[in-house]
Structure formats: structure tokens, C-alpha cells
Design a protein around this motif. Structure first.
Motif, PDB file in Angstrom:
ATOM      1  N   ARG A   1       6.159  -0.925 -25.612  1.00 43.75           N
ATOM      2  CA  ARG A   1       5.760   0.156 -26.517  1.00 43.75           C
ATOM      3  C   ARG A   1       4.343   0.592 -26.184  1.00 43.75           C
ATOM      4  N   LEU A   2       4.028   1.819 -26.490  1.00 38.87           N
ATOM      5  CA  LEU A   2       2.672   2.314 -26.294  1.00 38.87           C
ATOM      6  C   LEU A   2       1.731   1.601 -27.253  1.00 38.87           C
TER       7      LEU A   2
ATOM      8  N   PHE B   1       2.929   0.538 -17.055  1.00 37.88           N
ATOM      9  CA  PHE B   1       3.679   0.525 -18.305  1.00 37.88           C
ATOM     10  C   PHE B   1       4.979   1.321 -18.187  1.00 37.88           C
ATOM     11  N   GLU B   2       4.919   2.490 -17.553  1.00 33.34           N
ATOM     12  CA  GLU B   2       6.097   3.347 -17.454  1.00 33.34           C
ATOM     13  C   GLU B   2       7.228   2.708 -16.649  1.00 33.34           C
ATOM     14  N   ASP B   3       6.895   1.755 -15.799  1.00 34.25           N
ATOM     15  CA  ASP B   3       7.905   1.049 -15.000  1.00 34.25           C
ATOM     16  C   ASP B   3       8.596  -0.062 -15.777  1.00 34.25           C
TER      17      ASP B   3
ATOM     18  N   LEU C   1      -1.292   2.437 -18.241  1.00 37.11           N
ATOM     19  CA  LEU C   1      -0.436   3.597 -18.014  1.00 37.11           C
ATOM     20  C   LEU C   1      -0.660   4.071 -16.585  1.00 37.11           C
ATOM     21  N   ARG C   2       0.354   4.706 -16.002  1.00 34.55           N
ATOM     22  CA  ARG C   2       0.230   5.242 -14.647  1.00 34.55           C
ATOM     23  C   ARG C   2      -0.862   6.330 -14.651  1.00 34.55           C
ATOM     24  N   PRO C   3      -1.773   6.288 -13.671  1.00 34.90           N
ATOM     25  CA  PRO C   3      -2.839   7.296 -13.617  1.00 34.90           C
ATOM     26  C   PRO C   3      -2.258   8.699 -13.460  1.00 34.90           C
ATOM     27  N   GLN C   4      -2.876   9.653 -14.132  1.00 34.66           N
ATOM     28  CA  GLN C   4      -2.457  11.045 -14.007  1.00 34.66           C
ATOM     29  C   GLN C   4      -2.889  11.587 -12.658  1.00 34.66           C
TER      30      GLN C   4
END
Length: 151
Positions: free
Chosen positions: A111-112, A6-8, A147-150
């Protein structure tokens, strides 16, 4: 991971997909047969001799599936939780046996998720172009992206 998290997925990001595919008569006949689409515009060469284009048209649902499929490796492979739907599908020009299709994707919205804390909602605009750079398929779809894994 080949796909985008998502962040990309920045609004305005354009991906020119590396894979191209020449559509064959076999593609068209098999897809039409597998989906019970018996429209003579796809399967009957004699019928089509007197049609608007004088030849068989590639099944538009095959074209849509091809355009969406070409995008997977560089956008959603391993990073999507699901396809949420298509808001728009257009076929501005016909596709024929022997046409080579390439695809461009633009991120039009991101969007989130309001209901999930592990994902975001991304709207993609996929454009299929033939070897003459004519738009043959335009599809706007929405996907649920991880979402990118933490770390």
C-alpha cells in the motif's frame, strides 16, 4: 537497480531467490560468539550428544539473518528506505551444520504510505527451506519501499 520498486511489488508475486547457502560450523560458532549467545545447544558438541537432536543446532538468529539477507538482491537492493519490522518469525524445523538453505519470498500486502509521498509499505513473507524442502524459517516483515522515479 536490482531491487523492486513499490510499483513492482504486486500482492501474490513470488520470488524464488537464486542464491543458496550451505550453513557451516564456522558460521554458527562465529555468529554465536559475536552475539554473546553462549547456549550450549549452539556451541557445545558434547552437551548436544544427549540433547533432543543429538547435535548442535544452528543459531536461529543467524538463520533469520541469512534468510533476510538472501532476499536483498532480488527484492530491496537500492529500493528500500528501511526495514519497518517483523510481525512473525517461526522456526518450524531445526537447522544443522551442512544444511543448504534457499529462500522464497511472497508479497502479501502493498500500500502507499499515508505519511510520505515517495514510498509505499510492503509486507514480505520469506520462507527458508533446507535441502529436503522442509521449512526451517518463516518470517513476515514490512519494508518501506521507494516509488519508481518519475522520468
Amino acid at each position: 537497480m536490482a531491487g523492486l520498486y513499490f510499483e513492482d511489488c504486486r500482492e501474490g508475486l513470488v520470488v524464488e531467490h537464486a542464491i543458496r547457502r550451505t550453513v557451516t560450523e564456522t558460521d554458527n560458532i562465529l555468529f554465536s560468539a559475536m552475539t554473546y549467545n553462549c547456549a550450549p545447544l549452539h556451541i557445545d558438541a558434547e552437551y548436544c550428544k544427549d540433547s533432543l537432536y543429538g547435535q548442535r543446532l544452528v543459531n536461529s538468529m543467524f538463520l533469520l539473518a541469512l534468510v533476510a539477507g538472501v532476499t536483498v538482491y532480488e527484492t530491496t537492493l537500492g529500493t528500500t528506505l528501511g526495514n519497518l519490522g517483523f510481525q512473525e518469525i517461526k522456526f518450524p524445523k531445526p537447522t544443522f551444520h551442512g544444511d543448504t538453505i534457499r529462500v522464497r519470498t511472497e508479497i502479501v500486502n502493498a500500500r502507499l504510505s499515508k505519511s510520505r509521498n515517495d514510498s509505499g509499505i510492503v509486507t514480505f513473507r520469506h520462507v527458508g527451506l533446507n535441502q529436503r524442502d522442509e521449512e526451517v524459517c518463516v518470517a513476515v516483515r514490512t519494508g518501506l519501499m521507494k516509488l519508481r522515479p518519475q522520468q
